[in-house]
Scaffold this motif. Sequence first.
Motif, short mmCIF file in Angstrom:
data_model
loop_
_atom_site.label_atom_id
_atom_site.label_comp_id
_atom_site.label_asym_id
_atom_site.label_seq_id
_atom_site.Cartn_x
_atom_site.Cartn_y
_atom_site.Cartn_z
N ILE A 11 0.87 -1.18 0.00
CA ILE A 11 0.00 0.00 0.00
C ILE A 11 0.91 1.23 0.00
O ILE A 11 1.72 1.42 0.90
N LEU A 12 0.77 2.05 -1.01
CA LEU A 12 1.66 3.21 -1.12
C LEU A 12 0.90 4.50 -0.90
O LEU A 12 -0.32 4.57 -1.06
N ASN A 18 1.37 8.32 -2.48
CA ASN A 18 2.07 9.08 -3.50
C ASN A 18 1.96 10.57 -3.18
O ASN A 18 0.90 11.05 -2.79
N ALA A 74 0.13 2.86 5.56
CA ALA A 74 0.84 2.73 4.29
C ALA A 74 2.19 2.05 4.51
O ALA A 74 2.77 2.12 5.59
N ALA A 93 -3.41 -0.34 -10.46
CA ALA A 93 -3.20 0.54 -9.31
C ALA A 93 -4.43 1.42 -9.14
O ALA A 93 -4.86 2.10 -10.06
N HIS A 107 -6.23 4.16 -6.31
CA HIS A 107 -5.90 4.95 -5.13
C HIS A 107 -7.11 5.67 -4.53
O HIS A 107 -8.02 6.07 -5.26
N ASN A 129 -4.68 -2.85 -6.65
CA ASN A 129 -3.61 -2.51 -5.71
C ASN A 129 -3.92 -1.16 -5.07
O ASN A 129 -3.74 -0.11 -5.66
N GLY A 156 -3.85 2.20 -2.99
CA GLY A 156 -2.87 3.19 -2.57
C GLY A 156 -3.57 4.46 -2.15
O GLY A 156 -4.80 4.56 -2.17
#
Length: 730
Positions: A332-333, A335, A361, A573, A575, A601, A603
């Motif tokens: 888990i990012l 940005n 995160a 991805a 988010h 995914n 994020g």
Amino acid sequence: MITLIENNKNRKLFFLNTVSSTLVIMIHEDNYIFLPYFGAKIEALDIDYIIDGITEANYMADTDNKKKFQLELIPQIYPSYGYTDLKNPAFHFVYKDGSRITDLRYKSHNIYKTKKKLNGLPTVLSNDDSEVLELTLFDELKKVEVIITLAVFEKHNAFTKSVKVINKNSSDDLYIEKIMSANIDIQESNFKFIHLAGAWGRECHIKRRRLEQGMQSIGSIRGASGHGQNPFAALISPNTDENNGEVFAMNFIYSGNFIISAEVDMHLNTRFQMGINDFDFGWTLMPNEEFQTPEAVLIYTNKGLGDMSRTFHKLYQDCLMSNKYAYKERPILINSWESNYFDFNKESLLKLAEEGKNIGAELFVLDDGWFGKRNDDKTSLGDWTPNEQKLGGSLSSLIDDINKKGISFGLWVEPEMVSPDSDLFRKHPEWAIQVNGRKIETSRHQYVLDLSNPEVCDYIINFMTELLSKNNITYIKWDMNRNITNLGSSYLKAERQKEQAHRYMLGLYRVLDNIVNAFPNVLFESCAGGGGRCDSGMLYYMPQVWTSDDTDAIERLAIQYGASLVYPSISLACHISDIPNHQTRRKERIETRANVAMWGNLGLELNLNKISEEDKKVISQKLKIYKSIRSTIQFGSIYRLKGLHAQNEYAWMHKSIDEETIVVNYVQICVIPNLVTKRLRLEALDSISKYKVNNSDRLYTGSELMNVGLMLGEIVEDAFAIQWIIKKVN
């Protein structure tokens, strides 16, 4: 599995069988290669009667002066130009004497286990589930050899096809004007043509249209697969839905200019083709040189679009993506882009990373603005030296400080681009794509580097190698924020200019191959202004893609729904972003934004330093939930649930590999007034097994959940989302 049958008419029939489909190649006694059958699995029997049973038509040329032998009516695997088939050819060669007719005949074949890597191109590969048929065709007059490679992935219910051309002429050049990777002729035309279309910020919307007599096509000439069209299409029977109906699907393993066409002829047969777009394409083969096309994936199913999608997903996770990441949980990012854009310093970055870590995160990504004099988008692309004043010291020291907070570090780059205002462009203006004597047009204040030039590719490899060798970077977001205009190369000779678009892709693939293999522990994410290169070619090198720059949850529904037709959840991805959304200005609840981001995914793309404590608490809870179901989302099978109001309701379900966990999500975009409560029926459960929904005490059988369904409850607001986590009870 491949089976060969030879009959008493001096004909060969190759049966290419997967677990549920069959593709049959027939070698005619006159050495033409036909395609008598592609469809549901059949036994290997002599079926040349399919070809013999084709009746003649008026106003058609006889082939080889044989009465009633009309090539245009016979389904072929790789039709040529200018002989007696006047439909759209799969290839078009021009010879030194100006002639354009090619007469390819069967010369030999080779069957072997384990498919080989295509030289310089992304390839679907499997050590234990591939068998290959190579068909060698030859034009005796012009000394041209064409090798068609058909690979069978038996357990994955898929085929791949590619073509190699070899100029065997010892003295004359060969000029390729058109070269398709795949051609499928089908003796019917009652189909709908389904594909993915859109634009920046609304990629991959599903489009359907009925096939009519004539030519229908999609494609890209933008220098990338593009936001407008995706290199995927399928012919489907008119009533095909998620669970029923015939599907003939193709996906191009390529990231550049492409074309997909469906031609319905005068006799209501369909020719389905996929390959490099022949607009502004040309390739010269000197004596003994060869040209290899990218490959296409071919899938047939009679179980609807859902089965098609799961077939693509499983094939790509098992046989296309990097083995290291195909079944490795993605982090888990958070940005920095929508948090700060270009306006940041070390203190703000560390604070954002700390907030990200506290909320759950696992990876902090520093986006654009960290190098050169990059305080806006007008400068410094190509000058990949960290701006130490802005970063408060070296990049390594920033990374160390972020790592000390217990979170990994990732970085944004855009290596294929150069700013007019950059040291690199001032030093090497000839490295930009341009036409001599004409103005270079900018887009987003930048030019495109000419990757057909090996020196440019070496430059990118070298600076990326240095960047990744000197810093503890575990993730790279590789961007491409414009398409290619002013196509021209200072490197290529005049007669080679039409080769540039494809040579650019070969150069990019060489760069990626070098970097990805040199740094196997770095997770690479592909981005091209969002989904401008959302394709399986990039997926070979980079196991996930930034699906769209549009982070609005409602707009992401159609984007992610469409992308899931071909690309697995682990590759997408998705988010959670801020409100009002930076692209649409919508203001959805945090619960809705989080649930939609759990499609793939997950994020974060928002400024945690400015949102409310209540929203932080919800996000933290959602991230904990996501971590508990992450393997189900990323490794499991997806089912797009039917029975919903078109374009106002979206529902999807992920089922874990062991079938023990089911995650169901539902979103209704607009409230429907005066509507009584409805139910959502699930799919693909074991009918007699018992399941627990959201840890409730009540148990439901699989048959109940599939036929009665889950209660949606009263929905009283727009952009309303519900999530259920269902566990099988043993």
